[in-house]
Design a protein around this motif. Sequence first.
Motif, PDB file in Angstrom:
ATOM      1  N   SER A 154       0.835  -1.132  -0.118  1.00  0.00           N
ATOM      2  CA  SER A 154      -0.035   0.214  -0.106  1.00  0.00           C
ATOM      3  C   SER A 154       0.787   1.065  -0.137  1.00  0.00           C
ATOM      4  O   SER A 154       0.525   2.319  -0.592  1.00  0.00           O
ATOM      5  CB  SER A 154      -1.052  -0.203   1.078  1.00  0.00           C
ATOM      6  N   ALA A 155       2.055   1.279   0.719  1.00  0.00           N
ATOM      7  CA  ALA A 155       2.970   2.308   0.661  1.00  0.00           C
ATOM      8  C   ALA A 155       3.544   2.732  -0.582  1.00  0.00           C
ATOM      9  O   ALA A 155       3.502   3.904  -1.119  1.00  0.00           O
ATOM     10  CB  ALA A 155       4.077   2.036   1.978  1.00  0.00           C
ATOM     11  N   ALA A 156       4.015   1.479  -1.314  1.00  0.00           N
ATOM     12  CA  ALA A 156       4.708   1.679  -2.565  1.00  0.00           C
ATOM     13  C   ALA A 156       3.714   2.157  -3.755  1.00  0.00           C
ATOM     14  O   ALA A 156       3.815   3.085  -4.469  1.00  0.00           O
ATOM     15  CB  ALA A 156       5.189   0.312  -2.991  1.00  0.00           C
ATOM     16  N   ALA A 157       2.518   1.642  -3.511  1.00  0.00           N
ATOM     17  CA  ALA A 157       1.431   2.170  -4.403  1.00  0.00           C
ATOM     18  C   ALA A 157       1.116   3.602  -4.330  1.00  0.00           C
ATOM     19  O   ALA A 157       1.058   4.359  -5.366  1.00  0.00           O
ATOM     20  CB  ALA A 157       0.122   1.207  -4.484  1.00  0.00           C
ATOM     21  N   THR A 158       1.128   4.020  -3.128  1.00  0.00           N
ATOM     22  CA  THR A 158       0.542   5.416  -2.662  1.00  0.00           C
ATOM     23  C   THR A 158       1.543   6.400  -3.042  1.00  0.00           C
ATOM     24  O   THR A 158       1.371   7.516  -3.551  1.00  0.00           O
ATOM     25  CB  THR A 158       0.138   5.452  -1.412  1.00  0.00           C
ATOM     26  N   LEU A 159       2.726   5.901  -2.666  1.00  0.00           N
ATOM     27  CA  LEU A 159       4.087   6.864  -2.969  1.00  0.00           C
ATOM     28  C   LEU A 159       4.087   7.139  -4.462  1.00  0.00           C
ATOM     29  O   LEU A 159       4.570   8.322  -4.886  1.00  0.00           O
ATOM     30  CB  LEU A 159       5.378   6.494  -2.246  1.00  0.00           C
ATOM     31  N   ALA A 160       3.943   5.846  -5.271  1.00  0.00           N
ATOM     32  CA  ALA A 160       4.149   6.177  -6.722  1.00  0.00           C
ATOM     33  C   ALA A 160       3.042   6.905  -7.123  1.00  0.00           C
ATOM     34  O   ALA A 160       3.244   7.774  -8.305  1.00  0.00           O
ATOM     35  CB  ALA A 160       4.328   4.800  -7.201  1.00  0.00           C
ATOM     36  N   GLU A 161       1.784   6.732  -6.936  1.00  0.00           N
ATOM     37  CA  GLU A 161       0.758   7.416  -7.221  1.00  0.00           C
ATOM     38  C   GLU A 161       0.867   9.146  -6.854  1.00  0.00           C
ATOM     39  O   GLU A 161       0.762   9.912  -7.744  1.00  0.00           O
ATOM     40  CB  GLU A 161      -0.427   7.027  -6.352  1.00  0.00           C
ATOM     41  N   LEU A 162       1.739   9.449  -5.850  1.00  0.00           N
ATOM     42  CA  LEU A 162       1.929  10.734  -5.635  1.00  0.00           C
ATOM     43  C   LEU A 162       2.822  11.263  -6.543  1.00  0.00           C
ATOM     44  O   LEU A 162       3.186  12.580  -6.407  1.00  0.00           O
ATOM     45  CB  LEU A 162       2.339  10.895  -4.082  1.00  0.00           C
ATOM     46  N   GLY A 163       3.826  10.369  -7.088  1.00  0.00           N
ATOM     47  CA  GLY A 163       4.671  10.921  -8.129  1.00  0.00           C
ATOM     48  C   GLY A 163       6.120  10.411  -7.735  1.00  0.00           C
ATOM     49  O   GLY A 163       7.034  10.924  -8.473  1.00  0.00           O
ATOM     50  N   TYR A 164       6.292   9.915  -6.546  1.00  0.00           N
ATOM     51  CA  TYR A 164       7.968   9.529  -6.315  1.00  0.00           C
ATOM     52  C   TYR A 164       8.083   8.256  -7.051  1.00  0.00           C
ATOM     53  O   TYR A 164       7.194   7.397  -7.656  1.00  0.00           O
ATOM     54  CB  TYR A 164       7.819   9.299  -4.933  1.00  0.00           C
ATOM     55  N   ASN A 165       9.592   8.134  -7.410  1.00  0.00           N
ATOM     56  CA  ASN A 165       9.969   7.032  -7.968  1.00  0.00           C
ATOM     57  C   ASN A 165      10.200   5.971  -7.028  1.00  0.00           C
ATOM     58  O   ASN A 165      11.161   5.988  -6.148  1.00  0.00           O
ATOM     59  CB  ASN A 165      11.314   7.277  -8.852  1.00  0.00           C
ATOM     60  N   VAL A 166       9.530   4.801  -7.113  1.00  0.00           N
ATOM     61  CA  VAL A 166       9.699   3.811  -5.908  1.00  0.00           C
ATOM     62  C   VAL A 166      10.324   2.582  -6.535  1.00  0.00           C
ATOM     63  O   VAL A 166      10.193   2.000  -7.720  1.00  0.00           O
ATOM     64  CB  VAL A 166       8.220   3.581  -5.471  1.00  0.00           C
ATOM     65  N   LYS A 167      11.402   2.056  -5.800  1.00  0.00           N
ATOM     66  CA  LYS A 167      11.895   0.865  -5.972  1.00  0.00           C
ATOM     67  C   LYS A 167      11.366  -0.333  -4.687  1.00  0.00           C
ATOM     68  O   LYS A 167      11.444   0.078  -3.675  1.00  0.00           O
ATOM     69  CB  LYS A 167      13.268   0.787  -5.618  1.00  0.00           C
ATOM     70  N   ALA A 168      10.851  -1.444  -5.293  1.00  0.00           N
ATOM     71  CA  ALA A 168       9.976  -2.309  -4.235  1.00  0.00           C
ATOM     72  C   ALA A 168      10.646  -3.451  -4.344  1.00  0.00           C
ATOM     73  O   ALA A 168      10.961  -4.031  -5.499  1.00  0.00           O
ATOM     74  CB  ALA A 168       8.493  -2.249  -4.650  1.00  0.00           C
ATOM     75  N   TYR A 169      10.922  -4.153  -3.107  1.00  0.00           N
ATOM     76  CA  TYR A 169      11.723  -5.453  -2.840  1.00  0.00           C
ATOM     77  C   TYR A 169      10.853  -6.442  -2.273  1.00  0.00           C
ATOM     78  O   TYR A 169      10.328  -6.277  -1.227  1.00  0.00           O
ATOM     79  CB  TYR A 169      13.043  -5.219  -2.352  1.00  0.00           C
ATOM     80  N   CYS A 170      10.787  -7.788  -2.931  1.00  0.00           N
ATOM     81  CA  CYS A 170      10.216  -8.791  -2.176  1.00  0.00           C
ATOM     82  C   CYS A 170      11.087 -10.141  -2.195  1.00  0.00           C
ATOM     83  O   CYS A 170      11.517 -10.157  -3.308  1.00  0.00           O
ATOM     84  CB  CYS A 170       8.739  -8.984  -2.223  1.00  0.00           C
ATOM     85  N   TYR A 171      11.173 -10.788  -1.254  1.00  0.00           N
ATOM     86  CA  TYR A 171      11.796 -12.161  -1.748  1.00  0.00           C
ATOM     87  C   TYR A 171      11.150 -13.157  -2.175  1.00  0.00           C
ATOM     88  O   TYR A 171      11.424 -14.137  -2.665  1.00  0.00           O
ATOM     89  CB  TYR A 171      12.614 -12.726  -0.268  1.00  0.00           C
ATOM     90  N   GLN A 172       9.725 -13.070  -2.187  1.00  0.00           N
ATOM     91  CA  GLN A 172       8.780 -13.818  -2.976  1.00  0.00           C
ATOM     92  C   GLN A 172       8.879 -13.877  -4.531  1.00  0.00           C
ATOM     93  O   GLN A 172       9.561 -12.797  -5.100  1.00  0.00           O
ATOM     94  CB  GLN A 172       7.440 -13.981  -2.392  1.00  0.00           C
ATOM     95  N   ASP A 173       8.101 -14.585  -5.181  1.00  0.00           N
ATOM     96  CA  ASP A 173       8.335 -14.567  -6.382  1.00  0.00           C
ATOM     97  C   ASP A 173       7.189 -13.541  -7.025  1.00  0.00           C
ATOM     98  O   ASP A 173       7.165 -13.080  -8.279  1.00  0.00           O
ATOM     99  CB  ASP A 173       8.032 -15.959  -7.464  1.00  0.00           C
ATOM    100  N   SER A 174       6.245 -12.930  -6.087  1.00  0.00           N
ATOM    101  CA  SER A 174       5.300 -12.056  -6.546  1.00  0.00           C
ATOM    102  C   SER A 174       4.867 -11.363  -5.078  1.00  0.00           C
ATOM    103  O   SER A 174       4.798 -12.144  -4.046  1.00  0.00           O
ATOM    104  CB  SER A 174       4.132 -12.635  -7.254  1.00  0.00           C
TER     105      SER A 174
END
Length: 671
Positions: A48-68
Amino acid sequence: MSILDSKIPKGPLADKWTNYKNKINLVNPANKRNIDIIVVGTGLAGGSAAATLAELGYNVKAYCYQDSPRRAHSIAAQGGINAAKNYQGDGDSTYRLFYDTVKGGDYRSREANVYRLAEVSANIIDQCVAQGVPFARDYGGLLDNRSFGGVLVSRTFYAKGQTGQQLLLGAYSAMNRQIARGKIKMYNRHEMLDVVKINGKARGIIARNLVTGEIERHSAHAVVIASGGYGNVYFLSTNAMGSNATAAWKIHKKGAFFANPCYTQIHPTCIPRSGDYQSKLTLMSESLRNDGRIWVPKKMEDVLAIREGTLKPTQILEEDRDYYLERRYPAFGNLVPRDVASRAAKERCDAGFGVNATGEAVYLDFTSAIQRYGTEQAKLHHIENPSETKITELGEAVVEEKYGNLFQMYEKIVDENPYKTPMMIYPATHYTMGGVWVDYNLMTTVDGLYCIGEANFSDHGANRLGASALMQGLADGYFVLPYTIGDYLANDIRTGKIPTNTPEFDAAEKEVTDKINFFVNNKGEHSVDYYHKKLGKIMWDKVGMARNAKGLTEAMAEIKALREDFWKNVKVPGSSNEMNPELEKAGRVADFLELGELFAKDALMREESCGGHFREESVELDGEQKGEAKRNDVDYAFVAAWEYKGDPGAAVLHKEDLEFKDIELKQRSYK
């Protein structure tokens, strides 16, 4: 004076968040395009943070150890999400949600944070409905609610027994929109192994590509940790096997204080352990306690007959059943908070009344609910003089509609039909209320380093009420962090891209690489799981549901000795430049072996019982509350924030005093 600055705004509690937002520094939309933010973890909080920050216009790099991101452990949250909308008209309000959460947390939460959580809760539901989350609805079309432990109202919104999955799909869809726009750069199958600080500020991370083994450098103007809790320090828990504490522990070792590690929740409604071969435990949703009644036989001969297989629970008469929660806590009954229900189950089983072969199980029975719903449905369908069979059929249909997937899951695991035979349940490690210390802005003690969701020490105090984890994760990600992070980033609009070819990145990468090389080159004789299981047994036996000074002191020494043996004798097969699950586990267990000692140290320091932290030396000895947990507000009304000093045993304690101006500080009672 404490070096901790919680940055709680001044003014009346109900106005703090609104006034704070009105005066906070903002970043111009055009400038947001020049700012990078790293988000580690893509569950409900991180997604939710990644989606909202990107929606606001920031460039977001998101990381997860899962395949999705769809595989985040948030998917396992079953029962619901709290919000103070008062759709039921049963007296709920923002203040009552705030009060229940502070009381449920045994008065060990920060008032201002909890009130903000209650305040934004209603917005979360609107946001999720707009995303298409299929919440259950009542006959008139309004969103339906059910009750959870520790409250006297119905405020839990739900989607059958799949609430976490549906909410995660909502956040994931919001993320996908931003990925398609190029505002989120998604790094699946990547694990953060260290944070990089430049001039005291978090400016990037070192990550490992879990498919190729490549070590990568990633920079940003701020770093957000949303990597979940540390329940797997017990080895056996309800957490996904991959859930780990590495991201949170790495930032702790780089200066982020770790708060209240001993506040760990034991969930009362789990499928009992069946043998030493198990690698995890399965949670049965707390929502089942809406309609299920918990009991054990009153007579020891009935208990023994059940264990021997000569008597079935359905053959025990009503008057020979001990509905012990209803007996001990008449006001809340089966809906007491999780810590209370767990200790009550342990007490009955310790007294010899456990109903399975190991003596560690109680019954969760839906017979009464099936009869009640069946009778009601017969009247609604104008069925005169319905047979018992018909009532049961109608009642089971209602229960199936509400909890069907949970019943199906239980039957697949246990091979018993829970519609016909009561479920067996027993407490298990579940959620962690402790975590990285953060201020009102959700920033850690390191500038530019934020922590959200279960990874921080959160808003739940010493015990989380059911259905509040999803609420906190989405509140942090959708409605809190996007405001507060701008206050910090307003000073970075002219900074420009953060380079990765610096001495700080060199040093961090070398530290990560050296540890990986050690693991794959060490010629030990024991597997990673060998050490993890040993750690888990120490934790459960001596730092579990009940703790005492002797056991905690022993646990600290045993964990330290186990850790020393781990670094001498662990064996990790394979190499570092390939997919290597054992190598992944080695790093995570190394962190658990340090966290476990700090956990025990924190529990030893806190000579009181509160919420999920139950010290055997601190119980009520007489009166109506005899045998219940006894808090010590004179000496321990504080957040314990630990500073890393090179070894868990040498960690330095800092105290954030808790002030209660809007709620009276008193011993909890659910009687």
